[in-house]
Design a protein around this motif. Structure first.
Motif, mmCIF file in Angstrom:
data_model
loop_
_atom_site.group_PDB
_atom_site.id
_atom_site.type_symbol
_atom_site.label_atom_id
_atom_site.label_comp_id
_atom_site.label_asym_id
_atom_site.label_seq_id
_atom_site.Cartn_x
_atom_site.Cartn_y
_atom_site.Cartn_z
ATOM 1 N N ASP A 139 -4.667 6.225 1.260
ATOM 2 C CA ASP A 139 -3.819 5.119 0.822
ATOM 3 C C ASP A 139 -4.391 4.477 -0.432
ATOM 4 O O ASP A 139 -5.595 4.533 -0.690
ATOM 5 N N PHE A 140 -3.486 3.868 -1.214
ATOM 6 C CA PHE A 140 -3.841 3.253 -2.484
ATOM 7 C C PHE A 140 -3.110 1.925 -2.624
ATOM 8 O O PHE A 140 -2.094 1.682 -1.976
ATOM 9 N N SER A 141 -3.630 1.070 -3.492
ATOM 10 C CA SER A 141 -3.021 -0.235 -3.737
ATOM 11 C C SER A 141 -1.883 -0.157 -4.741
ATOM 12 O O SER A 141 -1.216 -1.162 -5.002
ATOM 13 N N GLU A 142 -1.643 1.010 -5.309
ATOM 14 C CA GLU A 142 -0.522 1.220 -6.226
ATOM 15 C C GLU A 142 -0.136 2.689 -6.193
ATOM 16 O O GLU A 142 -0.930 3.537 -5.764
ATOM 17 N N GLY A 191 -2.283 7.156 -6.969
ATOM 18 C CA GLY A 191 -3.737 7.065 -6.965
ATOM 19 C C GLY A 191 -4.413 8.413 -7.153
ATOM 20 O O GLY A 191 -3.787 9.474 -7.042
ATOM 21 N N ASN A 192 -5.705 8.360 -7.431
ATOM 22 C CA ASN A 192 -6.511 9.567 -7.634
ATOM 23 C C ASN A 192 -6.992 10.087 -6.282
ATOM 24 O O ASN A 192 -7.600 9.345 -5.505
ATOM 25 N N TYR A 193 -6.770 11.367 -6.011
ATOM 26 C CA TYR A 193 -7.144 11.936 -4.715
ATOM 27 C C TYR A 193 -8.632 12.262 -4.611
ATOM 28 O O TYR A 193 -9.122 12.596 -3.546
ATOM 29 N N ARG A 218 0.855 -1.196 0.000
ATOM 30 C CA ARG A 218 0.000 0.000 0.000
ATOM 31 C C ARG A 218 0.882 1.233 0.000
ATOM 32 O O ARG A 218 1.950 1.252 0.605
#
Length: 343
Positions: free
Chosen positions: A314-317, A320-322, A170
């Motif tokens: 948090d993002f999985s990659e 990410g888009n905010y 993450r």
């Protein structure tokens, strides 16, 4: 030789069980770490944080939370290493806890900057692995996901984790919103209202949180005991609940919990109100509830003289888009990563 390398007792709420000893050869005397060591631990953390310069500084009160035994935990272990003068130079903490159908092993640790590049960090990881396996033994659980949080700038720590079999899973971004900018007015449907935090609703908010996050990666479904953990800097006057009063009994549609981390402000370089948790239950999504909660918090922060509203996503990659946060004027400041390994 490593002196007294006996490892740390593993707390299970009963008699402690010794775990595998740390490797020898690091010139440190290892012993179980207890609440009595907290003051010295904070001094060690201060040296580590002054060198690594994360966007926070750990206080005595925050550090003490690591010693709270929670019934939900499968096991926990803590160890500290001292030099020949008795000065703490390294520490490690393991807490193994069931989380939303899985088991997570939360690992924390650090080494004094003057004692790095001696293999101590790798030795601590091995000890944490042994402590986690010891906790799992006889627990009825086949395995766990070990979790370590690392600042984006700490490349050496990331390389060490990768060498130990961890993978970045993450990506976290800290964001801030300038409170000198206009704050939008948000109109909700007539049955919905954003109201100040009410302690009488605390357990209803806990249950709403479990509902809102039940399908989220790594979400912890809180018991009443775990829900009140980590609230040393909880700011009730900056926290809000969105209620739906369509029926006689109001329902929690969403909530925002804030923290006031004054000890972090000098390191950050600005003052802020920090949004710890923001949640909206499925039935009320798409009704601007999150926007209304965020803007209510912004006004509360601004009224108390804060320069910014802060939060983390948090993002999985990477990259990410905010989304909503970007639309409301939040901008990224610092990043960190979550590394995981299956045990």
């Amino acid at each position: 030789m490593l002196e007294h390398a006996t490892g740390d007792p593993l707390d299970r709420g009963g008699e402690p069980t010794p775990v595998h000893p740390l490797p020898s050869g690091h010139g440190l005397r290892w012993q179980p770490m207890t609440l009595a060591d907290n003051g010295e631990l904070v001094a060690l953390l201060a040296r580590i944080e002054a060198y690594d310069d994360p966007p926070y500084r750990t206080t005595v009160e925050e550090s003490a939370e690591a010693f709270v035994q929670v019934a939900a935990d499968i096991g926990s272990a803590r160890v500290i290493g001292r030099d020949s003068d008795g000065i703490p130079r390294a520490y490690a903490i393991v807490r193994v806890r069931p989380t939303n159908g899985t088991v997570r092993a939360l690992w924390d640790g650090g080494v004094d900057p003057q004692w790095r590049r001696r293999g101590i960090g790798a030795a601590l990881l091995e000890w944490q692995l042994a402590a986690t396996r010891e906790a799992l033994a006889g627990s009825g659980h086949d395995g766990a996901l070990a979790v370590v949080h690392v600042e984006e700038s700490m490349s050496d720590a990331q390389e060490m984790l990768e060498a130990a079999g961890f993978t970045a899973t993450r990506w976290y971004t800290e964001m801030r919103r300038d409170l000198s900018l206009p704050i939008p007015q948000v109109e909700l449907k007539s049955q919905l209202s954003v109201e100040p935090w009410d302690p009488a609703l605390d357990d209803a908010v806990r249950r709403a949180h479990n509902d809102a996050f039940k399908d989220q990666w790594g979400a912890e479904l809180h018991t009443p005991e775990t829900w009140v953990q980590g609230r040393t800097y909880f700011a009730p006057s900056w926290s809000f609940v969105a209620l739906d009063r369509t029926s006689d009994r109001a329902q929690v549609a969403g909530y925002l919990i804030s923290g006031r981390y004054e000890g972090d402000w000098p390191a950050q370089g600005w003052t802020e109100g920090y949004t710890e948790i923001l949640g909206v239950r499925t039935e009320w999504r798409g009704m601007r509830v999150a926007t209304a909660l965020l803007t209510a918090a912004m006004r509360a922060y601004a009224a108390d003289g804060m320069q910014y509203a802060g939060l983390g996503v948090d993002f999985s990659e990477p990259g990410g888009n905010y989304g909503l946060f970007g639309q409301l004027g939040y901008e990224p400041t610092r990043g960190s990563l979550l590394f995981t390994r299956t045990i």
